[in-house]
Enzyme design. Sequence first.
Site, PDB file in Angstrom:
ATOM      1  N   GLY A 157      -7.929  22.495 -23.285  1.00 56.10           N
ATOM      2  CA  GLY A 157      -7.994  24.207 -23.363  1.00 56.10           C
ATOM      3  C   GLY A 157      -8.622  24.213 -24.071  1.00 56.10           C
ATOM      4  CD  GLU A 180      -7.174  18.584 -20.661  1.00 59.23           C
ATOM      5  OE1 GLU A 180      -8.422  17.561 -20.845  1.00 59.23           O
ATOM      6  OE2 GLU A 180      -7.465  19.664 -20.469  1.00 59.23           O
TER       7      GLU A 180
HETATM    8  N1  CAA Z   1      -1.717  20.161 -29.337  1.00 55.28           N
HETATM    9  C1  CAA Z   1      -0.169  19.753 -30.638  1.00 55.28           C
HETATM   10  N2  CAA Z   1      -0.714  19.122 -31.685  1.00 55.28           N
HETATM   11  C2  CAA Z   1      -1.706  19.121 -32.164  1.00 55.28           C
HETATM   12  C3  CAA Z   1      -3.040  19.291 -30.292  1.00 55.28           C
HETATM   13  C4  CAA Z   1      -2.246  19.530 -29.510  1.00 55.28           C
HETATM   14  N3  CAA Z   1      -3.593  19.179 -28.367  1.00 55.28           N
HETATM   15  N4  CAA Z   1      -3.877  18.430 -31.474  1.00 55.28           N
HETATM   16  C5  CAA Z   1      -3.761  18.129 -32.966  1.00 55.28           C
HETATM   17  N5  CAA Z   1      -2.261  18.567 -32.814  1.00 55.28           N
HETATM   18  C6  CAA Z   1      -1.969  18.131 -34.628  1.00 55.28           C
HETATM   19  C7  CAA Z   1      -1.349  17.301 -34.472  1.00 55.28           C
HETATM   20  O1  CAA Z   1      -0.379  16.507 -34.173  1.00 55.28           O
HETATM   21  C8  CAA Z   1      -1.096  17.404 -35.804  1.00 55.28           C
HETATM   22  O2  CAA Z   1       0.046  17.544 -36.185  1.00 55.28           O
HETATM   23  P1  CAA Z   1       0.672  16.932 -37.571  1.00 55.28           P
HETATM   24  O3  CAA Z   1       0.327  17.202 -39.285  1.00 55.28           O
HETATM   25  O4  CAA Z   1       2.403  17.694 -37.726  1.00 55.28           O
HETATM   26  O5  CAA Z   1       0.729  15.084 -37.236  1.00 55.28           O
HETATM   27  C9  CAA Z   1      -1.940  17.788 -36.907  1.00 55.28           C
HETATM   28  O6  CAA Z   1      -2.304  18.795 -35.700  1.00 55.28           O
HETATM   29  C10 CAA Z   1      -3.866  17.097 -36.377  1.00 55.28           C
HETATM   30  O7  CAA Z   1      -4.182  16.738 -35.859  1.00 55.28           O
HETATM   31  P2  CAA Z   1      -4.394  15.229 -36.438  1.00 55.28           P
HETATM   32  O8  CAA Z   1      -3.749  14.745 -37.690  1.00 55.28           O
HETATM   33  O9  CAA Z   1      -4.659  14.344 -35.110  1.00 55.28           O
HETATM   34  O10 CAA Z   1      -6.095  15.029 -36.288  1.00 55.28           O
HETATM   35  P3  CAA Z   1      -7.331  14.118 -36.553  1.00 55.28           P
HETATM   36  O11 CAA Z   1      -8.441  14.576 -37.687  1.00 55.28           O
HETATM   37  O12 CAA Z   1      -6.887  12.654 -36.899  1.00 55.28           O
HETATM   38  O13 CAA Z   1      -8.095  14.026 -35.057  1.00 55.28           O
HETATM   39  C11 CAA Z   1      -8.222  15.855 -32.488  1.00 55.28           C
HETATM   40  C12 CAA Z   1      -8.281  15.072 -34.810  1.00 55.28           C
HETATM   41  C13 CAA Z   1      -8.888  13.884 -32.374  1.00 55.28           C
HETATM   42  C14 CAA Z   1      -8.415  16.270 -32.380  1.00 55.28           C
HETATM   43  C15 CAA Z   1      -7.120  15.452 -32.950  1.00 55.28           C
HETATM   44  O14 CAA Z   1      -5.905  15.775 -33.036  1.00 55.28           O
HETATM   45  C16 CAA Z   1      -6.667  14.935 -30.844  1.00 55.28           C
HETATM   46  O15 CAA Z   1      -6.676  13.561 -30.298  1.00 55.28           O
HETATM   47  N6  CAA Z   1      -6.118  15.785 -30.781  1.00 55.28           N
HETATM   48  C17 CAA Z   1      -5.897  16.094 -28.910  1.00 55.28           C
HETATM   49  C18 CAA Z   1      -6.640  16.601 -28.434  1.00 55.28           C
HETATM   50  C19 CAA Z   1      -5.979  16.805 -26.773  1.00 55.28           C
HETATM   51  O16 CAA Z   1      -5.952  15.182 -25.841  1.00 55.28           O
HETATM   52  N7  CAA Z   1      -6.482  17.976 -26.329  1.00 55.28           N
HETATM   53  C20 CAA Z   1      -5.948  18.154 -25.136  1.00 55.28           C
HETATM   54  C21 CAA Z   1      -4.484  18.162 -25.150  1.00 55.28           C
HETATM   55  S1  CAA Z   1      -4.025  18.771 -23.353  1.00 55.28           S
HETATM   56  C22 CAA Z   1      -4.673  20.264 -22.478  1.00 55.28           C
HETATM   57  O17 CAA Z   1      -5.070  21.200 -23.152  1.00 55.28           O
HETATM   58  C23 CAA Z   1      -4.279  20.242 -20.890  1.00 55.28           C
HETATM   59  C24 CAA Z   1      -4.885  22.045 -20.542  1.00 55.28           C
HETATM   60  O18 CAA Z   1      -5.694  21.167 -19.607  1.00 55.28           O
HETATM   61  C25 CAA Z   1      -5.142  23.002 -20.661  1.00 55.28           C
END
Ligand code: CAA
Length: 259
Positions: free
Chosen positions: A110, A133
């Site tokens: 997103g 995703e």
């Molecule tokens: N939703 C909710 N929380 C999220 C998030 C998300 N998309 N991305 C990161 N966070 C949160 C983590 O859960 C973490 O929270 P806690 O400290 O409570 O555990 C905090 O943010 C910090 O994140 P990380 O510890 O994971 O940070 P990192 O530096 O190790 O990694 C990252 C960074 C690679 C961006 C990793 O956070 C990640 O992979 N995030 C998810 C990315 C993702 O899959 N995005 C797509 C979401 S689905 C979508 O967007 C559907 C659509 O079409 C609209």
Amino acid sequence: MATYETLLVERREGGVTLITLNRPQALNALNNQVLGELVAAAQAFDADPSQGCAVLTGSEKAFAAGADIKEMQPQSFGDMYGDNYFAGWEMFTRTRKPVIAAVAGFALGGGCELAMMCDFILAADTAKFGQPEIKLGVAPGMGGSQRLTRAVGKAKAMEMCLTGRFMDAAEAERAGLVSRVIPAAELVDEAIKVATQIAGMAPLAVKANKEMVNAAFETMLGQGVQFERRLFHGLFGTEDQKEGMTAFVEKRQGTWKGK
Ligand code: CAA
């Protein structure tokens, strides 16, 4: 001016609104509260005649790491379909004045889709774009499969959606996803500079230019060209067209009335 919990909104000199996503604990993940506040801030900007262009940015680490996975995780098909989840984002795309995305760090899922809803993207050299995703067992839901494919073509969009691979800033610029790459430390200042330049242009011409470029995204070529021509003709009914062209002939700067 309204205040928000998940955003910082500032009015800068020269008619520029700077909107900063501010949920650092979740890397600016986009939940329903962010959606509601961002739409409200965008509508307030659009309705304020003193404002000409907005910049939307995040933090150094993340523009936005996606829709909020924790909010979506327990939802069923019935919940998502019944609530038409994400439909509110269309309202963000309806501002008639330009919004520039200034992206540093992660713009994933997103977050990438929100950047693409803006009128163009300026990327820091640290930016990373992706539609991961698929790794969550789902697919883009905020327009990413459509806007990314139009921006970078089928091959790259398909590979990114099917593998979740990230694109760095240099690749994003080569592929046409972003207009320019800027050193991270200068990103927001440069975006504000560009926004100030746009805010100083004739307001009706700004709206018309935005509307016609968007028509290229949303219509077939023949319809798009026709749409462009009609808006172009319409601008000759404005005082700013007379002033702009007269100023050129008289070798001076034009001054705009928005009429
Ligand atoms: N939703 C909710 N929380 C999220 C998030 C998300 N998309 N991305 C990161 N966070 C949160 C983590 O859960 C973490 O929270 P806690 O400290 O409570 O555990 C905090 O943010 C910090 O994140 P990380 O510890 O994971 O940070 P990192 O530096 O190790 O990694 C990252 C960074 C690679 C961006 C990793 O956070 C990640 O992979 N995030 C998810 C990315 C993702 O899959 N995005 C797509 C979401 S689905 C979508 O967007 C559907 C659509 O079409 C609209």
